[in-house]
Design an enzyme around this catalytic site. Structure first.
Site, PDB file in Angstrom:
ATOM      1  N   GLU A  83      -6.689   4.828  -2.401  1.00  0.00           N
ATOM      2  CA  GLU A  83      -5.970   5.208  -1.188  1.00  0.00           C
ATOM      3  C   GLU A  83      -6.967   5.853  -0.214  1.00  0.00           C
ATOM      4  O   GLU A  83      -7.606   6.849  -0.564  1.00  0.00           O
ATOM      5  CB  GLU A  83      -4.844   6.208  -1.555  1.00  0.00           C
ATOM      6  N   ASP A 110     -11.009   2.387   0.381  1.00  0.00           N
ATOM      7  CA  ASP A 110     -10.432   1.053   0.469  1.00  0.00           C
ATOM      8  C   ASP A 110     -10.362   0.407  -0.919  1.00  0.00           C
ATOM      9  O   ASP A 110     -11.375   0.330  -1.628  1.00  0.00           O
ATOM     10  CB  ASP A 110     -11.322   0.214   1.400  1.00  0.00           C
ATOM     11  N   ASP A 132       1.320  -1.212   4.243  1.00  0.00           N
ATOM     12  CA  ASP A 132       1.511  -1.160   5.698  1.00  0.00           C
ATOM     13  C   ASP A 132       1.984  -2.533   6.169  1.00  0.00           C
ATOM     14  O   ASP A 132       1.291  -3.529   5.942  1.00  0.00           O
ATOM     15  CB  ASP A 132       0.194  -0.807   6.395  1.00  0.00           C
ATOM     16  N   LYS A 136       3.791  -6.558  13.908  1.00  0.00           N
ATOM     17  CA  LYS A 136       3.532  -7.385  15.092  1.00  0.00           C
ATOM     18  C   LYS A 136       2.651  -8.579  14.707  1.00  0.00           C
ATOM     19  O   LYS A 136       1.679  -8.410  13.969  1.00  0.00           O
ATOM     20  CB  LYS A 136       2.812  -6.565  16.167  1.00  0.00           C
ATOM     21  N   ARG A 207       7.709   7.499  -1.554  1.00  0.00           N
ATOM     22  CA  ARG A 207       8.055   8.251  -0.356  1.00  0.00           C
ATOM     23  C   ARG A 207       8.344   7.304   0.815  1.00  0.00           C
ATOM     24  O   ARG A 207       9.279   7.484   1.570  1.00  0.00           O
ATOM     25  CB  ARG A 207       6.890   9.180  -0.005  1.00  0.00           C
ATOM     26  N   GLU A 209       9.284   4.189   0.662  1.00  0.00           N
ATOM     27  CA  GLU A 209      10.517   3.447   0.360  1.00  0.00           C
ATOM     28  C   GLU A 209      11.746   4.240   0.823  1.00  0.00           C
ATOM     29  O   GLU A 209      12.669   3.680   1.414  1.00  0.00           O
ATOM     30  CB  GLU A 209      10.560   3.251  -1.166  1.00  0.00           C
TER      31      GLU A 209
HETATM   32  C1  LIG Z   1       3.133   2.342   4.095  1.00  0.00           C
HETATM   33  S1  LIG Z   1       2.109   3.269   3.081  1.00  0.00           S
HETATM   34  C2  LIG Z   1       2.968   3.274   1.509  1.00  0.00           C
HETATM   35  C3  LIG Z   1       2.417   4.275   0.543  1.00  0.00           C
HETATM   36  C4  LIG Z   1       3.085   4.287  -0.825  1.00  0.00           C
HETATM   37  N1  LIG Z   1       2.798   3.092  -1.584  1.00  0.00           N
HETATM   38  C5  LIG Z   1       4.571   4.477  -0.705  1.00  0.00           C
HETATM   39  O1  LIG Z   1       5.316   3.517  -0.966  1.00  0.00           O
HETATM   40  O2  LIG Z   1       4.977   5.597  -0.332  1.00  0.00           O
HETATM   41  C6  LIG Z   1       0.789   2.142   2.746  1.00  0.00           C
HETATM   42  C7  LIG Z   1      -0.419   2.822   2.194  1.00  0.00           C
HETATM   43  O3  LIG Z   1      -1.402   1.844   1.877  1.00  0.00           O
HETATM   44  C8  LIG Z   1      -2.663   2.405   2.179  1.00  0.00           C
HETATM   45  N2  LIG Z   1      -3.618   1.308   2.357  1.00  0.00           N
HETATM   46  C9  LIG Z   1      -3.690   0.426   3.378  1.00  0.00           C
HETATM   47  N3  LIG Z   1      -4.737  -0.388   3.236  1.00  0.00           N
HETATM   48  C10 LIG Z   1      -5.333  -0.027   2.066  1.00  0.00           C
HETATM   49  C11 LIG Z   1      -6.485  -0.481   1.383  1.00  0.00           C
HETATM   50  N4  LIG Z   1      -7.241  -1.475   1.863  1.00  0.00           N
HETATM   51  N5  LIG Z   1      -6.816   0.111   0.223  1.00  0.00           N
HETATM   52  C12 LIG Z   1      -6.055   1.119  -0.274  1.00  0.00           C
HETATM   53  N6  LIG Z   1      -4.967   1.600   0.345  1.00  0.00           N
HETATM   54  C13 LIG Z   1      -4.608   1.042   1.512  1.00  0.00           C
HETATM   55  C14 LIG Z   1      -2.414   3.212   3.451  1.00  0.00           C
HETATM   56  O4  LIG Z   1      -3.402   4.198   3.685  1.00  0.00           O
HETATM   57  C15 LIG Z   1      -1.050   3.805   3.161  1.00  0.00           C
HETATM   58  O5  LIG Z   1      -1.132   5.066   2.556  1.00  0.00           O
END
Ligand SMILES: C[S@@+](CC[C@H](N)C(=O)[O-])C[C@H]1O[C@@H](n2cnc3c(N)ncnc32)[C@H](O)[C@@H]1O
Length: 230
Positions: A83, A110, A132, A136, A207, A209
């Site tokens: 994360e 990443d 994420d 769009k 969270r 969700e």
């Molecule tokens: C919408 S949030 C959902 C977080 C968690 N899974 C939840 O359901 O509460 C998406 C998460 O994916 C992480 N994320 C996005 N691209 C990523 C990547 N390449 N590697 C690791 N995490 C990533 C973002 O920083 C973000 O915290």
């Protein structure tokens, strides 16, 4: 601009938001270095937890509730998480400390860098929960589910290893089904609608969700790594 090994596109938004609470900030300094994965060389999973019965990975664990819950339920599992959002990492450390978990290892960055450092066929399970959505059209290229990540997931999952993907965005569900079932190595296991409409028995709500920001009720897509042909 520095070169990034997986191309210039970020799949995540912020890497830091509100100020980090002092206890969490101190865990970033004390606990994180003791459980951070070293990606400067191929990862030796056996050395991390010699008695692990399985290895699981959560990509984008957000605040870490799901990762910590699963790791607490299954102390026999080595639970890896990636994360880049620092506030999320700090929150996960709090959960890890509160439950005194010793079977979690983190990459505060990443997930694509972590995937690249993992050996072939090493994971029993992987979780990508509510990534994420980048709703769009012009941002779809930022979505985490892209051919390079799909190929890496297929490489690191063991034969019959499972990937769980959840989203509450209709277009991201379709997008993922198209890309994952297009990769012949990953097979969607659903037999009936309830298999994707209902949260799996072992799911731990996240969270993101709970925020219900998407345009559909959550769907939970389970994929299985097909054994190598031949
Ligand atoms: C919408 S949030 C959902 C977080 C968690 N899974 C939840 O359901 O509460 C998406 C998460 O994916 C992480 N994320 C996005 N691209 C990523 C990547 N390449 N590697 C690791 N995490 C990533 C973002 O920083 C973000 O915290």
């Amino acid at each position: 601009m520095p070169q990034q090994p997986h191309g210039p596109l970020r799949s995540f938004g912020r890497i830091k938001a509100r100020p980090i609470k002092s206890r969490q900030a101190s865990l970033l300094k004390t606990l994180l270095p003791t459980i951070a994965l070293d990606l400067s060389q191929p990862i030796d999973l056996l050395a991390l937890k010699p008695d692990a019965t399985e290895v699981w990975l959560e990509i984008g664990f957000g605040g870490g509730e799901h990762l910590a819950t699963q790791a607490e339920r299954r102390p026999d599992v080595l639970a890896l998480g990636a994360e880049p959002f620092l506030n999320g990492v700090a929150s996960a450390l709090r959960h890890i400390e509160a439950a005194a978990l010793t079977n979690v290892r983190l990459h505060a960055g990443d997930a694509r860098d972590l995937l690249a450092a993992l050996p072939k066929a090493c994971l029993d399970r992987a979780f990508i929960l509510f990534p994420d959505p980048w709703p769009k059209l012009r941002h779809h290229k930022r979505r985490l589910i892209q051919p390079d990540v799909v190929a890496e997931l297929a490489r690191v999952l063991k034969p019959f290893g499972r990937l769980r993907f959840a989203t509450d965005w209709a277009n991201y569900a379709d997008w993922t089904l198209e890309r994952l079932t297009g990769a012949s190595a990953l097979v969607w296991t659903a037999q009936r609608a309830d298999d994707w409409r209902l949260a799996p028995n072992d799911h731990a709500p996240t969270r993101y969700e709970a925020k219900k920001l998407g345009d559909i009720a959550p769907v939970y897509l389970e994929f299985e790594r097909a054994p190598e042909a031949g």
